[in-house]
Design a protein around this motif. Structure first.
Motif, PDB file in Angstrom:
ATOM      1  N   ILE A  51       6.337   4.908  57.241  1.00 57.51           N
ATOM      2  CA  ILE A  51       5.936   5.164  55.862  1.00 57.51           C
ATOM      3  C   ILE A  51       5.270   6.221  55.459  1.00 57.51           C
ATOM      4  O   ILE A  51       5.446   7.060  54.887  1.00 57.51           O
ATOM      5  CB  ILE A  51       5.312   3.707  55.220  1.00 57.51           C
ATOM      6  N   ARG A  52       4.277   6.620  56.660  1.00 60.53           N
ATOM      7  CA  ARG A  52       3.732   7.875  56.642  1.00 60.53           C
ATOM      8  C   ARG A  52       4.524   8.926  56.802  1.00 60.53           C
ATOM      9  O   ARG A  52       3.989   9.834  55.860  1.00 60.53           O
ATOM     10  CB  ARG A  52       2.650   7.721  57.780  1.00 60.53           C
ATOM     11  N   GLU A  53       5.493   8.830  57.500  1.00 56.56           N
ATOM     12  CA  GLU A  53       6.358  10.019  57.613  1.00 56.56           C
ATOM     13  C   GLU A  53       7.037  10.221  56.070  1.00 56.56           C
ATOM     14  O   GLU A  53       7.205  11.383  55.627  1.00 56.56           O
ATOM     15  CB  GLU A  53       7.528   9.592  58.540  1.00 56.56           C
ATOM     16  N   ALA A  54       7.520   9.145  55.416  1.00 49.38           N
ATOM     17  CA  ALA A  54       8.061   9.342  54.230  1.00 49.38           C
ATOM     18  C   ALA A  54       7.163   9.882  52.990  1.00 49.38           C
ATOM     19  O   ALA A  54       7.570  10.760  52.382  1.00 49.38           O
ATOM     20  CB  ALA A  54       8.506   7.938  53.598  1.00 49.38           C
ATOM     21  N   THR A  55       5.868   9.604  53.260  1.00 48.73           N
ATOM     22  CA  THR A  55       4.781   9.932  52.472  1.00 48.73           C
ATOM     23  C   THR A  55       4.708  11.696  52.655  1.00 48.73           C
ATOM     24  O   THR A  55       4.471  12.512  51.802  1.00 48.73           O
ATOM     25  CB  THR A  55       3.421   9.336  52.810  1.00 48.73           C
ATOM     26  N   GLU A  56       4.593  12.030  53.910  1.00 45.23           N
ATOM     27  CA  GLU A  56       4.678  13.381  54.283  1.00 45.23           C
ATOM     28  C   GLU A  56       5.795  14.126  53.727  1.00 45.23           C
ATOM     29  O   GLU A  56       5.334  15.319  53.023  1.00 45.23           O
ATOM     30  CB  GLU A  56       4.359  13.575  55.722  1.00 45.23           C
ATOM     31  N   ILE A  57       7.044  13.594  53.699  1.00 45.41           N
ATOM     32  CA  ILE A  57       8.213  14.391  53.139  1.00 45.41           C
ATOM     33  C   ILE A  57       8.042  14.698  51.798  1.00 45.41           C
ATOM     34  O   ILE A  57       7.958  15.436  51.119  1.00 45.41           O
ATOM     35  CB  ILE A  57       9.393  13.454  53.373  1.00 45.41           C
ATOM     36  N   MET A  58       7.364  13.434  51.021  1.00 44.90           N
ATOM     37  CA  MET A  58       7.303  13.577  49.540  1.00 44.90           C
ATOM     38  C   MET A  58       6.106  14.588  49.076  1.00 44.90           C
ATOM     39  O   MET A  58       6.222  15.113  48.147  1.00 44.90           O
ATOM     40  CB  MET A  58       7.039  12.130  48.971  1.00 44.90           C
ATOM     41  N   GLU A  59       5.334  14.563  50.017  1.00 42.45           N
ATOM     42  CA  GLU A  59       3.862  15.535  49.651  1.00 42.45           C
ATOM     43  C   GLU A  59       4.452  16.824  49.921  1.00 42.45           C
ATOM     44  O   GLU A  59       3.664  17.844  49.422  1.00 42.45           O
ATOM     45  CB  GLU A  59       2.636  15.093  50.565  1.00 42.45           C
ATOM     46  N   SER A  60       5.223  17.179  50.786  1.00 46.98           N
ATOM     47  CA  SER A  60       5.658  18.499  51.341  1.00 46.98           C
ATOM     48  C   SER A  60       6.903  19.149  50.582  1.00 46.98           C
ATOM     49  O   SER A  60       6.984  20.119  50.802  1.00 46.98           O
ATOM     50  CB  SER A  60       5.928  18.828  52.764  1.00 46.98           C
ATOM     51  N   THR A  61       7.294  18.200  49.605  1.00 44.80           N
ATOM     52  CA  THR A  61       8.570  18.819  48.613  1.00 44.80           C
ATOM     53  C   THR A  61       8.358  18.975  47.352  1.00 44.80           C
ATOM     54  O   THR A  61       7.293  17.862  46.871  1.00 44.80           O
ATOM     55  CB  THR A  61       9.666  17.994  49.026  1.00 44.80           C
ATOM     56  N   GLU A  62       8.739  19.450  46.305  1.00 45.77           N
ATOM     57  CA  GLU A  62       8.614  19.267  45.081  1.00 45.77           C
ATOM     58  C   GLU A  62       9.666  18.346  44.295  1.00 45.77           C
ATOM     59  O   GLU A  62      10.611  18.143  45.104  1.00 45.77           O
ATOM     60  CB  GLU A  62       8.810  20.851  44.299  1.00 45.77           C
ATOM     61  N   SER A  63       9.473  17.861  43.344  1.00 47.97           N
ATOM     62  CA  SER A  63      10.293  16.798  42.584  1.00 47.97           C
ATOM     63  C   SER A  63      11.529  17.543  42.467  1.00 47.97           C
ATOM     64  O   SER A  63      11.614  18.667  42.081  1.00 47.97           O
ATOM     65  CB  SER A  63       9.655  16.344  41.351  1.00 47.97           C
ATOM     66  N   GLY A  64      12.581  16.747  42.914  1.00 51.77           N
ATOM     67  CA  GLY A  64      14.153  17.540  42.792  1.00 51.77           C
ATOM     68  C   GLY A  64      15.033  17.022  43.941  1.00 51.77           C
ATOM     69  O   GLY A  64      14.536  16.106  44.488  1.00 51.77           O
ATOM     70  N   ILE A  65      16.070  17.713  43.750  1.00 53.91           N
ATOM     71  CA  ILE A  65      17.137  17.223  44.734  1.00 53.91           C
ATOM     72  C   ILE A  65      16.750  17.269  46.336  1.00 53.91           C
ATOM     73  O   ILE A  65      17.271  16.535  47.073  1.00 53.91           O
ATOM     74  CB  ILE A  65      18.527  17.818  44.212  1.00 53.91           C
ATOM     75  N   VAL A  66      15.935  18.422  46.651  1.00 49.89           N
ATOM     76  CA  VAL A  66      15.594  18.342  48.091  1.00 49.89           C
ATOM     77  C   VAL A  66      14.800  17.293  48.548  1.00 49.89           C
ATOM     78  O   VAL A  66      14.927  16.737  49.366  1.00 49.89           O
ATOM     79  CB  VAL A  66      14.807  19.646  48.435  1.00 49.89           C
ATOM     80  N   ARG A  67      13.919  16.847  47.508  1.00 51.39           N
ATOM     81  CA  ARG A  67      13.193  15.835  47.723  1.00 51.39           C
ATOM     82  C   ARG A  67      13.902  14.423  48.017  1.00 51.39           C
ATOM     83  O   ARG A  67      13.656  13.495  48.630  1.00 51.39           O
ATOM     84  CB  ARG A  67      12.017  15.540  46.835  1.00 51.39           C
ATOM     85  N   ASP A  68      14.729  14.313  47.082  1.00 49.08           N
ATOM     86  CA  ASP A  68      15.794  13.205  47.034  1.00 49.08           C
ATOM     87  C   ASP A  68      16.205  13.121  48.423  1.00 49.08           C
ATOM     88  O   ASP A  68      16.469  11.980  48.761  1.00 49.08           O
ATOM     89  CB  ASP A  68      16.715  13.354  45.950  1.00 49.08           C
ATOM     90  N   ALA A  69      16.866  14.197  48.937  1.00 53.48           N
ATOM     91  CA  ALA A  69      17.535  14.146  50.204  1.00 53.48           C
ATOM     92  C   ALA A  69      16.461  13.774  51.195  1.00 53.48           C
ATOM     93  O   ALA A  69      16.861  12.814  52.246  1.00 53.48           O
ATOM     94  CB  ALA A  69      18.038  15.627  50.520  1.00 53.48           C
ATOM     95  N   GLY A  70      15.183  13.933  51.189  1.00 55.40           N
ATOM     96  CA  GLY A  70      14.182  13.705  52.217  1.00 55.40           C
ATOM     97  C   GLY A  70      14.017  12.260  52.062  1.00 55.40           C
ATOM     98  O   GLY A  70      13.545  11.430  52.910  1.00 55.40           O
ATOM     99  N   ILE A  71      14.056  11.809  50.858  1.00 46.15           N
ATOM    100  CA  ILE A  71      13.793  10.412  50.460  1.00 46.15           C
ATOM    101  C   ILE A  71      14.791   9.306  51.226  1.00 46.15           C
ATOM    102  O   ILE A  71      14.576   8.434  51.696  1.00 46.15           O
ATOM    103  CB  ILE A  71      13.449   9.941  48.870  1.00 46.15           C
ATOM    104  N   ILE A  72      16.076   9.942  50.868  1.00 47.70           N
ATOM    105  CA  ILE A  72      16.973   9.401  51.512  1.00 47.70           C
ATOM    106  C   ILE A  72      17.111   9.143  53.151  1.00 47.70           C
ATOM    107  O   ILE A  72      16.967   7.924  53.671  1.00 47.70           O
ATOM    108  CB  ILE A  72      18.565   9.713  51.104  1.00 47.70           C
ATOM    109  N   ALA A  73      16.524  10.212  53.661  1.00 48.46           N
ATOM    110  CA  ALA A  73      16.167  10.221  55.090  1.00 48.46           C
ATOM    111  C   ALA A  73      15.278   9.275  55.490  1.00 48.46           C
ATOM    112  O   ALA A  73      15.721   8.571  56.457  1.00 48.46           O
ATOM    113  CB  ALA A  73      16.053  11.574  55.451  1.00 48.46           C
TER     114      ALA A  73
END
Ligand SMILES: [Fe+2]
Length: 152
Positions: A51-73
């Protein structure tokens, strides 16, 4: 993650899994009941890390398709951890002759596998490709900006 996703397909997949997870909690309570044990919450350090890793991904990306790919990962890592956990519990229940418990756990195990496959489908159908294109655009923009400032 569902709140931060922008793709409708991804948001739907995540929201659907939240509903399924509620049913899985009820199923777990049933498992504890069958075993005559009291269900007790306990913090899972591994899941906390995911969950911490997921939070980090969301914090280091802007809202959009790249963040979506990170959310899936990040979501798929969670699903895989759940698949491993439920798979093991199911095997333990079978070997202990707890057939009813095994059947309940297997139901959840299959739902986790389905959720994982759904996320793969969403990723492969559009998000990963769009995110890669988006990333190339971002790089082009960044390169263009750099050469412009060099010329100055
Ligand atoms: Fe799950």
């Amino acid at each position: 993650m569902a709140k931060k996703a922008t793709s409708e397909e991804l948001t739907d997949a995540l929201m659907e899994h939240i509903t399924i997870t509620e049913e899985q909690i009820a199923r777990l309570e049933e498992v504890f009941g069958l075993l005559g044990k009291k269900a007790q919450a306990k913090k899972c350090e591994a899941m906390d890390g995911l969950i911490r890793e997921a939070t980090e991904i969301m914090e280091s990306t802007e809202s959009g398709i790249v963040r979506d790919a990170g959310i899936i990962a990040a979501s798929q890592k969670v699903e895989h951890y759940e698949i491993a956990s439920y798979g093991t519990l199911c095997a333990f229940a079978k070997v202990l002759g707890e057939d009813e418990v095994a059947a309940l756990l297997e139901e959840t195990l299959n739902e986790e596998k389905e959720a994982d496959m759904k996320l793969t489908e969403v990723a492969e159908s559009s998000i990963n490709v769009e995110a890669a294109e988006d990333d190339e655009e971002a790089e082009e923009v960044s390169t263009a900006t750099k050469s412009k400032s060099k010329r100055k």
